[in-house]
Design a protein around this motif. Structure first.
Motif, PDB file in Angstrom:
ATOM      1  N   THR A  57     -53.849  27.585  24.819  1.00 33.86           N
ATOM      2  CA  THR A  57     -53.629  27.991  26.202  1.00 33.86           C
ATOM      3  C   THR A  57     -52.226  27.623  26.654  1.00 33.86           C
ATOM      4  O   THR A  57     -51.789  26.483  26.489  1.00 33.86           O
ATOM      5  CB  THR A  57     -54.661  27.319  27.126  1.00 33.86           C
ATOM      6  OG1 THR A  57     -55.986  27.687  26.699  1.00 33.86           O
ATOM      7  CG2 THR A  57     -54.458  27.771  28.573  1.00 33.86           C
TER       8      THR A  57
ATOM      9  N   VAL B 249     -53.468  32.136  25.029  1.00 33.43           N
ATOM     10  CA  VAL B 249     -54.355  32.387  26.168  1.00 33.43           C
ATOM     11  C   VAL B 249     -53.546  32.219  27.447  1.00 33.43           C
ATOM     12  O   VAL B 249     -52.867  31.205  27.635  1.00 33.43           O
ATOM     13  CB  VAL B 249     -55.543  31.404  26.173  1.00 33.43           C
ATOM     14  CG1 VAL B 249     -56.471  31.698  27.352  1.00 33.43           C
ATOM     15  CG2 VAL B 249     -56.309  31.483  24.849  1.00 33.43           C
TER      16      VAL B 249
ATOM     17  N   LYS C 267     -55.306  36.598  25.056  1.00 33.92           N
ATOM     18  CA  LYS C 267     -56.537  36.538  25.835  1.00 33.92           C
ATOM     19  C   LYS C 267     -56.154  36.273  27.276  1.00 33.92           C
ATOM     20  O   LYS C 267     -55.339  35.380  27.559  1.00 33.92           O
ATOM     21  CB  LYS C 267     -57.476  35.451  25.324  1.00 33.92           C
ATOM     22  CG  LYS C 267     -58.843  35.488  26.025  1.00 33.92           C
ATOM     23  CD  LYS C 267     -59.851  34.587  25.349  1.00 33.92           C
ATOM     24  CE  LYS C 267     -61.220  34.715  26.020  1.00 33.92           C
ATOM     25  NZ  LYS C 267     -62.242  33.871  25.367  1.00 33.92           N
TER      26      LYS C 267
END
Length: 360
Positions: free
Chosen positions: A122, A143, A166
């Motif tokens: 992330t 992400v 994502k």
């Protein structure tokens, strides 16, 4: 070494810019002449595959070199990291330091195993606030998080590449917001992964010239999947859809060569192709236009060249026109105001005095 050391700083910095950052930093131990040169190198490439030690030591190396770096502008900052070892905490710490620098090109590539299909690393929300001067942004296998408390804005970004990303829940709206934050974007590359939280990619970018859009071969087929593209300046478009198109709508300036030779759409069952008509002013003015037309309502007026020509012809010759209403769903208030000024300037003196002309 003495001959090289005698070269100007700018030349030495240019030579160092071609080397891996770990080697560039190591030159500081060569002599006093080289001690601080590495800090001015405008290209930094951090690749943890070069690091034989554990990721923790690599992370510290990245942090220290970023803290000590003094180049006024970092032209290229690239991270190539192994998903198995890197983590969001380290990246977040790096970004707090990056915020002190002016970065023009940022590349973050997360290397995954062949069996890994969903990104797990992330990126920090500070990505949206600490890199305001970016011109090129390339992200791969990461992400993205939404940030409800800070605006996403990349005022200088011209090239955006999103590969196997994502997005936050409700990814359709986030993707729209992300592109709206790039007012001068010219080049867009998007490659989907199977689980990216986006069903329909809406690309509504007035400045976009190049678009390459790829759907994942492993993605579960969904009838709602697709792309919506509204880009009036687009020059080059590539769409790769492994599941094949079933519905296609095109709005083109002309129907000529709408489909290049060799185009095959085996699954297509619905196609709407609405060419934008060309306008040639008639040799004679229709009598009904001069003597009868009192009300004109033009829906979805966008101010294209042909539309301006038709509107000007009507407003110059409709002597009995009392009301002319134009509307546009895709234009903001400033754009509507400018189009209204153009319409007023093209109307006849009589129409200007007697006709109610407005933009809804």
């Amino acid at each position: 070494m003495d001959r090289i050391s005698g070269l100007p700083d700018a030349v030495l910095v240019g030579i160092l810019s071609q080397q891996p950052t770990r080697d560039v930093v190591a030159t500081m131990v060569l002599s006093k002449r080289w001690r601080f040169l590495w800090r001015m190198v405008p290209k930094l490439v951090y690749d943890d595959s070069y690091q034989s030690n554990e990721f923790g030591k690599f992370s510290i190396f990245v942090l220290r070199s970023l803290v000590l770096h003094e180049a006024p502008v970092i032209k290229t900052l690239r991270f190539k990291l192994d998903q198995k070892s890197c983590n969001a905490i380290d990246i977040g710490v790096w970004f707090r330091v990056i915020a002190r620098h002016v970065v023009r090109k940022l590349v973050i590539e997360i290397v995954t195993s062949s069996s890994q299909t969903t990104p797990a690393v992330t990126l920090p929300r500070s990505l949206y606030t600490c890199c305001k001067m970016l011109v090129i942004l390339k992200l791969s296998n990461t992400v993205l998080l939404d940030d409800a408390f800070a605006s996403i804005f990349f005022p200088s970004l011209k090239k955006l590449s999103l590969e196997s990303m994502k997005y936050p829940p409700g990814g359709d709206e986030f993707f729209k917001k992300l592109l709206l934050s790039c007012p001068v974007l010219e080049d867009l590359y998007v490659e989907q992964c199977p689980d990216d939280n986006v069903t329909v990619f809406t690309v509504r970018v007035p400045s976009l010239k190049y678009a390459s859009l790829y759907k994942s071969q492993d993605r579960v087929k969904d009838d709602k999947d697709g792309f919506v593209i509204n880009t009036p300046l687009l020059e080059h478009l590539v769409i790769s859809e492994y599941s094949s198109f079933q519905r296609l709508y095109l709005c083109l300036p002309t129907a000529k060569d709408a489909y290049p030779i060799g185009s095959v759409f085996r699954s297509l069952y619905h196609n709407e192709d609405y060419p934008r008509p060309c306008w040639s002013e008639p040799s004679s003015i229709p009598k009904c236009l001069v003597t009868s037309l009192e009300t004109l309502k033009w829906v979805n007026y966008e101010g294209y060249k042909e539309e301006k020509q038709v509107a000007a012809f009507i407003l110059r010759n409709a002597n009995r026109l009392k009301k002319a209403i134009f509307s546009s769903d895709d234009s903001n208030d400033h754009e509507k105001s400018e189009m209204l000024k153009e319409l007023l300037s093209s109307s006849s003196p009589m129409c200007s005095r007697t006709c109610q002309l407005r933009f809804d």
